[in-house]
Write a protein that holds these residues in place. Structure first.
Motif, PDB file in Angstrom:
ATOM      1  N   ALA A  34       0.864  -1.187   0.000  1.00 63.84           N
ATOM      2  CA  ALA A  34       0.000   0.000   0.000  1.00 63.84           C
ATOM      3  C   ALA A  34       0.895   1.230   0.000  1.00 63.84           C
ATOM      4  O   ALA A  34       1.672   1.435   0.935  1.00 63.84           O
ATOM      5  CB  ALA A  34      -0.908   0.003   1.219  1.00 63.84           C
ATOM      6  N   VAL A  35       0.807   2.038  -1.051  1.00 60.31           N
ATOM      7  CA  VAL A  35       1.645   3.224  -1.190  1.00 60.31           C
ATOM      8  C   VAL A  35       0.837   4.453  -0.790  1.00 60.31           C
ATOM      9  O   VAL A  35      -0.121   4.824  -1.474  1.00 60.31           O
ATOM     10  CB  VAL A  35       2.166   3.375  -2.634  1.00 60.31           C
ATOM     11  N   SER A  36       1.214   5.061   0.337  1.00 59.59           N
ATOM     12  CA  SER A  36       0.622   6.349   0.688  1.00 59.59           C
ATOM     13  C   SER A  36       1.317   7.441  -0.117  1.00 59.59           C
ATOM     14  O   SER A  36       2.391   7.231  -0.668  1.00 59.59           O
ATOM     15  CB  SER A  36       0.792   6.623   2.186  1.00 59.59           C
ATOM     16  N   ASP A  37       0.723   8.607  -0.175  1.00 55.66           N
ATOM     17  CA  ASP A  37       1.318   9.728  -0.922  1.00 55.66           C
ATOM     18  C   ASP A  37       1.544   9.369  -2.385  1.00 55.66           C
ATOM     19  O   ASP A  37       2.480   9.871  -3.016  1.00 55.66           O
ATOM     20  CB  ASP A  37       2.655  10.162  -0.299  1.00 55.66           C
ATOM     21  N   ALA A  38       0.684   8.528  -2.948  1.00 52.27           N
ATOM     22  CA  ALA A  38       0.880   8.099  -4.336  1.00 52.27           C
ATOM     23  C   ALA A  38       0.890   9.256  -5.330  1.00 52.27           C
ATOM     24  O   ALA A  38       1.594   9.181  -6.343  1.00 52.27           O
ATOM     25  CB  ALA A  38      -0.192   7.083  -4.722  1.00 52.27           C
ATOM     26  N   PRO A  39       0.147  10.366  -5.114  1.00 50.12           N
ATOM     27  CA  PRO A  39       0.245  11.478  -6.066  1.00 50.12           C
ATOM     28  C   PRO A  39       1.639  12.075  -6.164  1.00 50.12           C
ATOM     29  O   PRO A  39       1.947  12.789  -7.109  1.00 50.12           O
ATOM     30  CB  PRO A  39      -0.755  12.502  -5.505  1.00 50.12           C
ATOM     31  N   GLN A  40       2.517  11.796  -5.181  1.00 44.58           N
ATOM     32  CA  GLN A  40       3.884  12.305  -5.248  1.00 44.58           C
ATOM     33  C   GLN A  40       4.824  11.366  -5.992  1.00 44.58           C
ATOM     34  O   GLN A  40       6.010  11.644  -6.126  1.00 44.58           O
ATOM     35  CB  GLN A  40       4.424  12.555  -3.832  1.00 44.58           C
ATOM     36  N   GLY A  71       8.697  15.266 -10.142  1.00 47.25           N
ATOM     37  CA  GLY A  71       9.220  14.845 -11.436  1.00 47.25           C
ATOM     38  C   GLY A  71       8.123  14.646 -12.455  1.00 47.25           C
ATOM     39  O   GLY A  71       6.968  15.035 -12.246  1.00 47.25           O
ATOM     40  N   PRO A  72       8.457  14.024 -13.589  1.00 47.34           N
ATOM     41  CA  PRO A  72       7.500  13.870 -14.683  1.00 47.34           C
ATOM     42  C   PRO A  72       6.416  12.848 -14.388  1.00 47.34           C
ATOM     43  O   PRO A  72       6.666  11.808 -13.781  1.00 47.34           O
ATOM     44  CB  PRO A  72       8.389  13.412 -15.846  1.00 47.34           C
ATOM     45  N   GLY A  73       5.215  13.158 -14.811  1.00 46.28           N
ATOM     46  CA  GLY A  73       4.111  12.222 -14.689  1.00 46.28           C
ATOM     47  C   GLY A  73       3.083  12.645 -13.666  1.00 46.28           C
ATOM     48  O   GLY A  73       3.317  13.507 -12.810  1.00 46.28           O
ATOM     49  N   GLN A  74       1.919  12.018 -13.759  1.00 44.46           N
ATOM     50  CA  GLN A  74       0.827  12.194 -12.789  1.00 44.46           C
ATOM     51  C   GLN A  74       0.149  10.837 -12.660  1.00 44.46           C
ATOM     52  O   GLN A  74      -0.950  10.625 -13.137  1.00 44.46           O
ATOM     53  CB  GLN A  74      -0.137  13.285 -13.254  1.00 44.46           C
ATOM     54  N   VAL A  75       0.838   9.930 -12.026  1.00 45.05           N
ATOM     55  CA  VAL A  75       0.468   8.522 -12.022  1.00 45.05           C
ATOM     56  C   VAL A  75      -0.933   8.314 -11.467  1.00 45.05           C
ATOM     57  O   VAL A  75      -1.777   7.666 -12.099  1.00 45.05           O
ATOM     58  CB  VAL A  75       1.503   7.706 -11.227  1.00 45.05           C
ATOM     59  N   SER A  76      -1.199   8.843 -10.287  1.00 45.53           N
ATOM     60  CA  SER A  76      -2.507   8.618  -9.672  1.00 45.53           C
ATOM     61  C   SER A  76      -3.633   9.233 -10.498  1.00 45.53           C
ATOM     62  O   SER A  76      -4.678   8.609 -10.708  1.00 45.53           O
ATOM     63  CB  SER A  76      -2.525   9.203  -8.257  1.00 45.53           C
ATOM     64  N   ALA A  77      -3.425  10.469 -10.974  1.00 46.83           N
ATOM     65  CA  ALA A  77      -4.468  11.140 -11.753  1.00 46.83           C
ATOM     66  C   ALA A  77      -4.756  10.390 -13.046  1.00 46.83           C
ATOM     67  O   ALA A  77      -5.918  10.237 -13.449  1.00 46.83           O
ATOM     68  CB  ALA A  77      -4.042  12.577 -12.054  1.00 46.83           C
ATOM     69  N   ASP A  78      -3.716   9.908 -13.716  1.00 45.69           N
ATOM     70  CA  ASP A  78      -3.932   9.173 -14.959  1.00 45.69           C
ATOM     71  C   ASP A  78      -4.625   7.840 -14.703  1.00 45.69           C
ATOM     72  O   ASP A  78      -5.475   7.407 -15.490  1.00 45.69           O
ATOM     73  CB  ASP A  78      -2.596   8.941 -15.667  1.00 45.69           C
ATOM     74  N   LEU A  79      -4.257   7.191 -13.617  1.00 49.67           N
ATOM     75  CA  LEU A  79      -4.893   5.912 -13.300  1.00 49.67           C
ATOM     76  C   LEU A  79      -6.366   6.111 -12.962  1.00 49.67           C
ATOM     77  O   LEU A  79      -7.234   5.323 -13.375  1.00 49.67           O
ATOM     78  CB  LEU A  79      -4.153   5.259 -12.130  1.00 49.67           C
ATOM     79  N   LEU A  80      -6.681   7.176 -12.236  1.00 50.42           N
ATOM     80  CA  LEU A  80      -8.074   7.472 -11.943  1.00 50.42           C
ATOM     81  C   LEU A  80      -8.853   7.785 -13.215  1.00 50.42           C
ATOM     82  O   LEU A  80      -9.979   7.314 -13.405  1.00 50.42           O
ATOM     83  CB  LEU A  80      -8.162   8.655 -10.975  1.00 50.42           C
ATOM     84  N   ALA A  81      -8.241   8.596 -14.096  1.00 45.79           N
ATOM     85  CA  ALA A  81      -8.934   8.984 -15.332  1.00 45.79           C
ATOM     86  C   ALA A  81      -9.143   7.796 -16.265  1.00 45.79           C
ATOM     87  O   ALA A  81     -10.142   7.731 -16.981  1.00 45.79           O
ATOM     88  CB  ALA A  81      -8.139  10.074 -16.040  1.00 45.79           C
ATOM     89  N   ALA A  82      -8.220   6.840 -16.248  1.00 44.66           N
ATOM     90  CA  ALA A  82      -8.337   5.685 -17.142  1.00 44.66           C
ATOM     91  C   ALA A  82      -9.442   4.727 -16.713  1.00 44.66           C
ATOM     92  O   ALA A  82      -9.981   3.983 -17.541  1.00 44.66           O
ATOM     93  CB  ALA A  82      -7.005   4.944 -17.193  1.00 44.66           C
ATOM     94  N   ARG A  83      -9.786   4.727 -15.427  1.00 41.20           N
ATOM     95  CA  ARG A  83     -10.861   3.872 -14.913  1.00 41.20           C
ATOM     96  C   ARG A  83     -10.658   2.400 -15.264  1.00 41.20           C
ATOM     97  O   ARG A  83     -11.573   1.715 -15.716  1.00 41.20           O
ATOM     98  CB  ARG A  83     -12.217   4.358 -15.434  1.00 41.20           C
TER      99      ARG A  83
END
Length: 668
Positions: free
Chosen positions: A374-380, A412-424
């Motif tokens: 479980a990764v907390s602070d995943a948006p970072q 750094g580059p990317g928005q992992v959590s936001a992209d994963l949420l948007a991809a559904r």
């Protein structure tokens, strides 16, 4: 002439050190252009952790040829170590063949590289040189990566090239593609969630065969591979996950029934059934992934929780009842220690896990010996660190990416959590646990674009209006040294100042100078530092750990950071350690203090947006003082200015992976 050359060299060296460290804006040294980012070496080389610049084991040996070449080009001799770090042992040959490769050195700006090239090439040097254009393309994409983009539309890149007097920017972009300097991608996304509408139009390539608009995007191989590896890794976890049988499902349900909150129970039930889950919520919701890890461990699973930084790891450990203590100094600047960081410790940091200092270790196949992470602070998490983390997870493991989507994003580059949420493409659990107290109420409102007055009977939230920057500095020092300790009961060493930037009349440099003079005056006998000074240690981009100077000796500057001993080698102090009574919100992400003073001087208006205000105001646990000098700009920033958009490919890649296995996404 010699004096002019020396002045130029000194100016360049100052810019390199200050821009690289993030302490100063490059605009303070040069009128144009914007501050330079760190830039990776042109040829990929192994690094200790994704996205981090390697830290030399000792002083870097600089060949005499490199020293002579720098002198010939009017660059300072002291730049040699950074040149060798960036370009390798063959740096002299690389720079003689292409002087603009000096841009590979962190902090060097295009005008300095142009001056270096003119000194070496003479009349042959010109703004239309193909080597210059290629180096600028790479530098611009690296700069974009520092603000979160993994790719850019061609028109955006060409527009930036035009600012640097490239005669034919469009042709330069085409040549960069043809030469392999950049990679081109067709992005057939139905909705452009990563990037502005203008960017989408800039890169538009017409309609795809099935209808959705297709836009062309350009990026560096390094970040393309990271996003592609991440998408493949996430698809692998979902594809290899085996749902629990009836007996195991009953055991999961029993643990969920005993969860501390309904949201924690929902998270446990969802993770029981899926290999990949996204979890979002505020500060109080951090307890939910901790409850999940505890539940999984009670079922005999090898479960771990990873935080962005040491303070987050400590808070997870407390929630887990982990009993993890402080680490001992190991002398290499990492301060790994042994207490609470062995395979039995459930709470780790992401960087510690990636570096092998913390967590369960790896099995014979090189994968982490775990069943659930479980990764907390995943948006970072930036794309490179996320890719490395996912790649090391074994088939069938469960992964939970948890965090607050309203905070400032990855450095750094990317928005992992936001992209994963948007991809559904996976389940999403939204915490219903509210943040408590006046600060929690205030920050929750900011998250939805509302700056509300909150009742603060015990002075949990205090607004201190100021007329100008000088008064802002004066009132900040007064708050830290007197008002907060006296009225709130939080000592100065447990109160943190947060301000929008390093420069300006009330930036971190000015505030730190004033706070040091009041709280720990001294001559700065250890490279500008004295024992007792509060500092921030930043060994790599996006990693900032608050600490205190303990002492110094022949080995370097000794710090205590979150209870861990760290020794910073003498040659790394100027680049990685800064005073830390006052820091920026980006440096504060992932850490909280009993009391926080947020300084908003009048010249900070352009730096404010909703994510910045949300992050800064939410760093205080018991008390928040706002030194307020921006008038109506604060509510406008909260209501009208979202965080800057990032242009990435991960959402499209996740859709492609899902469609390949016949799972186009979750239903609306």
């Amino acid at each position: 002439m010699r004096d002019a050359a020396r002045d130029k060299a000194a100016e360049l060296m100052a810019a390199v050190r200050a821009v690289e460290s993030g302490e100063r804006s490059a605009a303070e040294f040069f009128a144009e252009p914007k501050p330079a980012p760190r830039r990776a070496a042109p040829t990929p080389r192994p690094v200790p952790a994704p996205g981090a610049r390697p830290t030399p084991a000792g002083p870097v040996a600089v060949p005499a040829g490199v020293v002579a070449l720098l002198a010939e080009g009017g660059a300072p001799e002291a730049l040699g170590a950074r040149v060798v770090e960036a370009l390798g042992e063959g740096a002299e040959e690389v720079l003689r063949a292409d002087p603009w490769q000096l841009l590979a050195v962190p902090g060097v700006l295009p005008e300095q590289a142009d001056g270096f090239a003119r000194a070496l090439l003479g009349a042959e040097c010109g703004p239309g040189d193909e080597r210059r254009a290629r180096a600028l393309v790479t530098w611009l994409l690296e700069r974009a990566a520092r603000t979160g983009h993994t790719v850019l539309p061609p028109a955006t890149l060409a527009g930036e090239l035009a600012r640097y007097a490239v005669p034919d920017p469009q042709e330069a972009v085409r040549e960069a593609i043809d030469s392999g300097t950049v990679l081109a991608f067709e992005d057939a996304e139905r909705e452009a969630v990563s990037g502005t509408a203008e960017d989408a139009e800039d890169g538009a390539g017409g309609e795809g065969e099935d209808g959705p608009p297709v836009r062309l995007l350009l990026g560096l191989e390094r970040y393309a591979l990271a996003e592609e590896s991440l998408a493949e890794g996430l698809a692998r976890l979902m594809g290899t996950f085996v749902p629990p049988d009836a007996q195991e499902a009953e055991r999961w349900e029993a643990t969920a029934a005993g969860a501390p909150t309904p949201s924690a129970a929902e998270l446990i039930r969802t993770v029981a059934r899926g290999g990949l889950v996204v979890h979002t919520g505020g500060e109080a919701a951090r307890a939910e992934p901790a409850a999940l890890v505890a539940a999984a461990r009670s079922l005999g699973l090898r479960a771990y929780a990873a935080a962005h930084g040491e303070d987050g790891r400590r808070r997870l450990a407390e929630l887990l009842g982990d009993g993890t203590g402080t680490g001992a100094d190991d002398g290499d600047g990492a301060g790994d220690g042994e207490n609470g960081r062995g395979p039995d410790s459930a709470a780790v940091t992401v960087d510690g896990l990636l570096a092998g200092r913390e967590g369960p270790g790896r099995d014979e196949e090189g994968a982490y010996a775990l069943d659930l992470l479980a990764v907390s602070d995943a948006p970072q998490l930036d794309a490179e660190r996320a890719a490395a983390l996912v790649e090391a997870l074994p088939d069938g493991a469960r992964l939970v990416l948890s965090g607050d989507p309203n905070l400032l994003g990855a450095a750094g580059p990317g928005q992992v959590s936001a992209d994963l949420l948007a991809a559904r493409v996976c389940p999403h659990v939204v915490s219903r646990t509210p943040d408590a107290g006046p600060i929690g109420e205030l920050v929750s409102g900011i998250g939805i674009g509302e700056l509300n007055e909150v009742a603060a009977p015990d002075r949990e939230v205090v607004i201190v209006p100021v007329r100008d920057a000088a008064e802002a500095v004066h009132r900040t020092v007064q708050l830290i040294a007197d008002s907060v300790p006296r009225a709130i009961g939080v000592p100065a060493e447990r109160t943190q100042v947060i301000t929008p930037g390093h420069g300006g009349a009330a930036g971190t440099r000015v505030l730190n100078a004033a706070l040091k003079e009041r709280l720990n005056p001294g001559p700065g006998r250890f490279g500008g530092f004295d024992p007792g000074d509060r500092v921030v240690h930043s060994p790599a981009p996006g990693r900032a750990t608050p600490g205190t100077v303990v002492s110094a000796d022949a080995e370097g500057l000794r710090l205590e950071c979150a209870g861990r001993g760290i020794t910073v080698p003498r040659e790394r102090v100027a680049d990685t350690v800064r005073h830390g009574w006052a820091i920026t919100a980006h440096q504060a992400v992932g850490t909280r203090w009993p009391a926080v003073v947020v300084v908003l001087p009048g010249d900070a208006v352009k730096a404010l947006d909703r994510a910045w205000v949300y992050t800064a105001f939410g760093r205080g646990e018991r008390h928040l003082s706002v030194v307020h000098g921006v008038d109506g700009a604060l509510p406008r920033a909260v209501a009208e200015v979202p965080a800057p958009a990032r242009t990435t490919r991960l959402r499209t890649l996740l859709h492609t992976q899902a469609e390949a296995v016949g799972e186009p996404g979750l239903p609306d």
